[in-house]
Design a protein around this motif. Structure first.
Motif, PDB file in Angstrom:
ATOM      1  N   ALA A 147       0.823  -1.216   0.000  1.00 52.31           N
ATOM      2  CA  ALA A 147       0.000   0.000   0.000  1.00 52.31           C
ATOM      3  C   ALA A 147       0.854   1.262   0.000  1.00 52.31           C
ATOM      4  O   ALA A 147       0.321   2.375   0.099  1.00 52.31           O
ATOM      5  CB  ALA A 147      -0.928   0.009   1.212  1.00 52.31           C
ATOM      6  N   LEU A 148       2.170   1.091  -0.130  1.00 52.93           N
ATOM      7  CA  LEU A 148       3.101   2.217  -0.128  1.00 52.93           C
ATOM      8  C   LEU A 148       3.834   2.259  -1.465  1.00 52.93           C
ATOM      9  O   LEU A 148       4.827   1.538  -1.659  1.00 52.93           O
ATOM     10  CB  LEU A 148       4.114   2.067   1.006  1.00 52.93           C
ATOM     11  N   PRO A 149       3.384   3.083  -2.426  1.00 51.91           N
ATOM     12  CA  PRO A 149       4.077   3.158  -3.716  1.00 51.91           C
ATOM     13  C   PRO A 149       5.551   3.507  -3.579  1.00 51.91           C
ATOM     14  O   PRO A 149       6.367   3.129  -4.426  1.00 51.91           O
ATOM     15  CB  PRO A 149       3.315   4.268  -4.447  1.00 51.91           C
ATOM     16  N   GLY A 150       5.899   4.207  -2.491  1.00 52.75           N
ATOM     17  CA  GLY A 150       7.287   4.613  -2.290  1.00 52.75           C
ATOM     18  C   GLY A 150       8.167   3.538  -1.681  1.00 52.75           C
ATOM     19  O   GLY A 150       9.369   3.752  -1.519  1.00 52.75           O
ATOM     20  N   PHE A 151       7.594   2.376  -1.333  1.00 49.84           N
ATOM     21  CA  PHE A 151       8.405   1.323  -0.721  1.00 49.84           C
ATOM     22  C   PHE A 151       8.929   0.406  -1.811  1.00 49.84           C
ATOM     23  O   PHE A 151       8.191  -0.398  -2.387  1.00 49.84           O
ATOM     24  CB  PHE A 151       7.593   0.523   0.297  1.00 49.84           C
ATOM     25  N   LYS A 152      10.216   0.540  -2.102  1.00 48.61           N
ATOM     26  CA  LYS A 152      10.832  -0.211  -3.193  1.00 48.61           C
ATOM     27  C   LYS A 152      12.208  -0.721  -2.757  1.00 48.61           C
ATOM     28  O   LYS A 152      12.991   0.022  -2.158  1.00 48.61           O
ATOM     29  CB  LYS A 152      10.991   0.670  -4.428  1.00 48.61           C
ATOM     30  N   ASP A 153      12.465  -1.983  -3.063  1.00 47.91           N
ATOM     31  CA  ASP A 153      13.785  -2.581  -2.792  1.00 47.91           C
ATOM     32  C   ASP A 153      14.217  -2.384  -1.344  1.00 47.91           C
ATOM     33  O   ASP A 153      15.382  -2.103  -1.053  1.00 47.91           O
ATOM     34  CB  ASP A 153      14.837  -1.994  -3.737  1.00 47.91           C
TER      35      ASP A 153
END
Length: 334
Positions: A204-210
């Motif tokens: 649910a967090l588009p900014g959570f990556k890698d």
């Protein structure tokens, strides 16, 4: 999906919160506490997601979500281990006191085990018995894990992340040197921390990556901007690396909280950066402010927190809506 724990009893009462943080619905029929849900995540998570979808479609009973009524998502946890993933922060603090920066700090994470038997709620005051102890805020990102096996790989560690949240890791800076001199780590210098009203699943967090949460961590002190560093920038060790580091010699139980350490960005020139008022992104703790002052002018002038000071930590989406709810705390005499 967004989850919170309303105050009540030692472990709170689990609720599902709407995406806009306006409403909640009880999750009692699925799991009474967040720890209950984490202990049986494979069964509870699909049911909680279904409840969250029903809440968004206004098809279940709901009530207004008030952040003042929320405890930290886990009011107490089996384990709280805080890293120092933003090595720029460590480098600044050590440079200010003319301490050598070991090369291993860039390849092997720093981590300490904090007290987890009781966390402050996101709107609870910060008790301070003596201002001479040098009370500081630390704006951080944290994750809550499921079970992590001994010797977990980075991929296994990332797969174990259940929820993401914000943290104010309160520190008593003037007690730290004496404790570290003993060679046995932090204890009295690390009182109870506080976490954001809501914990959010990574999807649910588009900014959570890698293994990193990209987004500005907005910090205010007494109503004035202190920092807006991007949590996804200059993070030397992502959460996969931090969790794997913690699990090198022990398995981690569901409900373990792993912190990022103080979010810190370098300046565009690779230097220590500037305050927001001078066009920089500012700082996520007062120790870093004081370190930069020492580096630039030879002396720190910014005081640590005093009784009556107010701290606010938040992260917003592109529409300026709070993602996790805000940590808002006032320092009070203990």
């Amino acid at each position: 999906m967004k989850l919170a724990s309303l105050k009540g009893g030692r472990d709170g009462r689990l609720v599902v919160v709407s995406n806009d943080l306006a409403w909640y619905t009880p999750a009692d029929r699925i799991a009474f506490t967040l720890q209950d849900a984490l202990d049986d995540w494979d069964v509870c998570e699909p049911e909680l997601r279904g409840l969250a979808e029903s809440l968004e479609h206004d098809s279940v009973p709901k009530a207004r979500f008030r952040e003042h009524d929320a405890a930290s998502p886990l009011p107490r946890a089996y384990q709280w281990a805080d890293g120092s993933a933003y090595v720029n922060h460590v480098a600044l603090v050590r440079r200010a006191r003319n301490a050598e920066m070991p090369g291993s700090f860039w390849t092997d994470p720093l981590m300490y085990q904090g007290g987890s038997d009781g966390f402050l709620g996101p709107r609870d005051p910060i008790p301070l018995a003596d201002e001479a102890w040098g009370c500081d805020l630390e704006g951080e990102v944290a994750v809550i894990t499921g079970d992590v096996p001994l010797g977990a790989s980075r991929a296994e560690a990332l797969a174990a992340i259940r929820l993401v949240l914000l943290c104010n890791d309160v520190s008593l800076r003037n007690l730290i040197p004496g404790e570290l001199e003993k060679g046995f780590g932090f204890f009295q210098s690390k009182p109870a921390s506080a976490f954001s009203p809501v914990a959010v699943t990574p999807d649910a967090l588009p900014g959570f990556k890698d293994g990193k949460l990209h987004g500005k961590l907005e910090i205010e002190l007494n109503g004035k901007p202190l920092g807006e560093a991007d949590a996804g920038v200059d993070m030397t060790f992502d959460f996969g690396a931090l969790i794997a580091h913690a699990a090198k010699t022990r398995a981690l139980s569901a409900g373990t909280i792993i912190g990022s350490g103080t979010v810190s960005n370098r300046g565009p020139d690779g230097g220590p950066g500037k305050p927001i008022g001078e066009g920089g992104v500012g700082y996520s703790c007062l120790a870093e402010v004081r370190s930069v002052e020492t580096i630039m002018t030879g002396a720190a002038t910014t005081p640590f927190l005093k009784v009556g000071d107010r701290v606010r930590i938040d992260m917003v989406d592109p529409r300026r809506h709070s993602i996790f709810g805000a940590i808002e705390q006032e320092v009070v005499g203990a």
